[in-house]
Design a protein around this motif. Structure first.
Motif, PDB file in Angstrom:
ATOM      1  N   LEU A  47      -4.834 -11.413   2.589  1.00 32.39           N
ATOM      2  CA  LEU A  47      -4.104 -10.377   1.863  1.00 32.39           C
ATOM      3  C   LEU A  47      -2.630 -10.746   1.920  1.00 32.39           C
ATOM      4  CD1 LEU A  47      -5.837  -7.126   3.127  1.00 32.39           C
ATOM      5  CD2 LEU A  47      -5.992  -8.119   0.848  1.00 32.39           C
ATOM      6  N   PRO A  48      -1.870 -10.414   0.886  1.00 37.35           N
ATOM      7  CA  PRO A  48      -0.441 -10.737   0.887  1.00 37.35           C
ATOM      8  C   PRO A  48       0.248 -10.174   2.132  1.00 37.35           C
ATOM      9  CG  PRO A  48      -1.113  -9.921  -1.269  1.00 37.35           C
ATOM     10  CD  PRO A  48      -2.284  -9.724  -0.333  1.00 37.35           C
ATOM     11  N   GLY A  49       1.009 -11.015   2.817  1.00 36.42           N
ATOM     12  CA  GLY A  49       1.802 -10.591   3.961  1.00 36.42           C
ATOM     13  C   GLY A  49       1.056 -10.485   5.273  1.00 36.42           C
ATOM     14  N   MET A  50      -0.254 -10.753   5.276  1.00 36.54           N
ATOM     15  CA  MET A  50      -0.997 -10.520   6.514  1.00 36.54           C
ATOM     16  C   MET A  50      -0.640 -11.490   7.629  1.00 36.54           C
ATOM     17  SD  MET A  50      -4.977 -11.544   6.058  1.00 36.54           S
ATOM     18  CE  MET A  50      -5.537 -13.130   6.641  1.00 36.54           C
ATOM     19  N   ARG A  51       0.040 -12.589   7.312  1.00 38.29           N
ATOM     20  CA  ARG A  51       0.464 -13.530   8.342  1.00 38.29           C
ATOM     21  C   ARG A  51       1.974 -13.497   8.567  1.00 38.29           C
ATOM     22  NH1 ARG A  51      -4.263 -15.452   9.414  1.00 38.29           N
ATOM     23  NH2 ARG A  51      -5.638 -16.253   7.825  1.00 38.29           N
ATOM     24  N   ARG A  85     -19.074 -10.300  -0.668  1.00 39.63           N
ATOM     25  CA  ARG A  85     -18.208  -9.204  -1.116  1.00 39.63           C
ATOM     26  C   ARG A  85     -17.457  -8.722   0.106  1.00 39.63           C
ATOM     27  NH1 ARG A  85     -18.274  -3.360  -2.905  1.00 39.63           N
ATOM     28  NH2 ARG A  85     -16.262  -3.297  -3.943  1.00 39.63           N
ATOM     29  N   VAL A  86     -16.144  -8.796   0.029  1.00 38.67           N
ATOM     30  CA  VAL A  86     -15.270  -8.352   1.119  1.00 38.67           C
ATOM     31  C   VAL A  86     -14.277  -7.380   0.500  1.00 38.67           C
ATOM     32  CG1 VAL A  86     -13.606  -9.080   2.869  1.00 38.67           C
ATOM     33  CG2 VAL A  86     -15.558 -10.557   2.316  1.00 38.67           C
ATOM     34  N   HIS A  87     -14.199  -6.179   1.084  1.00 33.75           N
ATOM     35  CA  HIS A  87     -13.286  -5.193   0.524  1.00 33.75           C
ATOM     36  C   HIS A  87     -12.809  -4.228   1.592  1.00 33.75           C
ATOM     37  CE1 HIS A  87     -16.482  -2.020   0.200  1.00 33.75           C
ATOM     38  NE2 HIS A  87     -17.234  -3.088   0.190  1.00 33.75           N
ATOM     39  N   MET A  88     -11.605  -3.736   1.387  1.00 29.18           N
ATOM     40  CA  MET A  88     -11.031  -2.703   2.236  1.00 29.18           C
ATOM     41  C   MET A  88     -11.062  -1.430   1.427  1.00 29.18           C
ATOM     42  SD  MET A  88      -7.431  -2.668   4.287  1.00 29.18           S
ATOM     43  CE  MET A  88      -7.872  -4.142   5.185  1.00 29.18           C
ATOM     44  N   ASP A  89     -12.044  -0.597   1.759  1.00 33.01           N
ATOM     45  CA  ASP A  89     -12.363   0.582   0.963  1.00 33.01           C
ATOM     46  C   ASP A  89     -12.513   0.145  -0.498  1.00 33.01           C
ATOM     47  OD1 ASP A  89     -12.578   2.134   3.226  1.00 33.01           O
ATOM     48  OD2 ASP A  89     -10.537   2.876   3.118  1.00 33.01           O
ATOM     49  N   ASP A  90     -11.628   0.537  -1.413  1.00 31.72           N
ATOM     50  CA  ASP A  90     -11.797   0.183  -2.819  1.00 31.72           C
ATOM     51  C   ASP A  90     -11.075  -1.097  -3.250  1.00 31.72           C
ATOM     52  OD1 ASP A  90     -13.366   2.418  -3.266  1.00 31.72           O
ATOM     53  OD2 ASP A  90     -11.664   3.675  -3.811  1.00 31.72           O
ATOM     54  N   LEU A  91     -10.380  -1.750  -2.330  1.00 34.87           N
ATOM     55  CA  LEU A  91      -9.604  -2.956  -2.642  1.00 34.87           C
ATOM     56  C   LEU A  91     -10.403  -4.205  -2.290  1.00 34.87           C
ATOM     57  CD1 LEU A  91      -6.849  -4.387  -3.304  1.00 34.87           C
ATOM     58  CD2 LEU A  91      -6.356  -4.168  -0.867  1.00 34.87           C
ATOM     59  N   ASP A  92     -10.761  -5.004  -3.315  1.00 27.66           N
ATOM     60  CA  ASP A  92     -11.443  -6.271  -3.052  1.00 27.66           C
ATOM     61  C   ASP A  92     -10.464  -7.256  -2.428  1.00 27.66           C
ATOM     62  OD1 ASP A  92     -13.944  -5.534  -4.010  1.00 27.66           O
ATOM     63  OD2 ASP A  92     -13.476  -6.149  -6.056  1.00 27.66           O
ATOM     64  N   VAL A  93     -10.932  -7.991  -1.434  1.00 30.75           N
ATOM     65  CA  VAL A  93     -10.116  -9.017  -0.784  1.00 30.75           C
ATOM     66  C   VAL A  93     -10.450 -10.345  -1.446  1.00 30.75           C
ATOM     67  CG1 VAL A  93      -9.546 -10.171   1.380  1.00 30.75           C
ATOM     68  CG2 VAL A  93     -10.111  -7.724   1.384  1.00 30.75           C
ATOM     69  N   PRO A  94      -9.452 -11.034  -1.999  1.00 26.36           N
ATOM     70  CA  PRO A  94      -9.725 -12.275  -2.725  1.00 26.36           C
ATOM     71  C   PRO A  94     -10.076 -13.437  -1.791  1.00 26.36           C
ATOM     72  CG  PRO A  94      -7.366 -11.879  -2.637  1.00 26.36           C
ATOM     73  CD  PRO A  94      -8.023 -10.685  -2.008  1.00 26.36           C
ATOM     74  N   TRP A  95     -10.847 -14.369  -2.323  1.00 27.29           N
ATOM     75  CA  TRP A  95     -11.198 -15.599  -1.621  1.00 27.29           C
ATOM     76  C   TRP A  95     -10.311 -16.726  -2.118  1.00 27.29           C
ATOM     77  CZ3 TRP A  95     -13.438 -17.620   2.420  1.00 27.29           C
ATOM     78  CH2 TRP A  95     -13.781 -18.969   2.433  1.00 27.29           C
TER      79      TRP A  95
END
Length: 126
Positions: free
Chosen positions: A111-115, A93-103
């Motif tokens: 995350l969209p745009g992170m690169r 389980r990977v999440h930024m506060d309440d936002l789950d980060v997809p695998w």
């Protein structure tokens, strides 16, 4: 207000000695390649602990500087991707506060745009 990235892995079988060594090796390598000495990087607060079947867990506090957020997010998610690939059979389980980060099987945790180089560029450079 602070934002943090949380990550944890669970499975019925505890870490083997080889897996523990891999976790330590990955964590050390990723911390040494972290781009900012004055920001929080990958922080594993325990290996196996308070939750049933939890084998790895950690948290990284995001920086306040807007030019540093995406580089820290990208580096930390890449680190967690390496950890996930080193621990087969674990439920993550990977999440930024309440936002789950997809695998994503090919890219890992993203995350969209992170690169996006333009979004990651810090005013004044690194």
């Amino acid at each position: 207000m602070s934002v943090s990235l949380y990550y944890c892995a669970s499975r019925a079988a505890p870490l083997t000695d080889a897996e523990m060594a891999a976790v330590e090796r990955i964590a050390a390598a990723r911390m040494s390649s972290f781009p900012y000495q004055d920001e929080e990087s990958l922080h594993l607060y325990h290996n196996g602990g308070s939750e049933p079947d939890e084998i790895v867990a950690g948290v990284t506090k995001m920086p306040f500087g807007p030019g540093r957020v995406l580089p820290v997010v990208a580096h930390t998610l890449d680190s967690v991707t390496y950890l996930r690939r080193a621990l087969p059979g674990a439920e993550w389980r990977v999440h930024m506060d309440d936002l789950d980060v997809p695998w994503d099987e090919d890219e890992g945790y993203v995350l969209p745009g992170m690169r996006d180089a333009d979004l990651m560029a810090e005013p004044g450079g690194l």
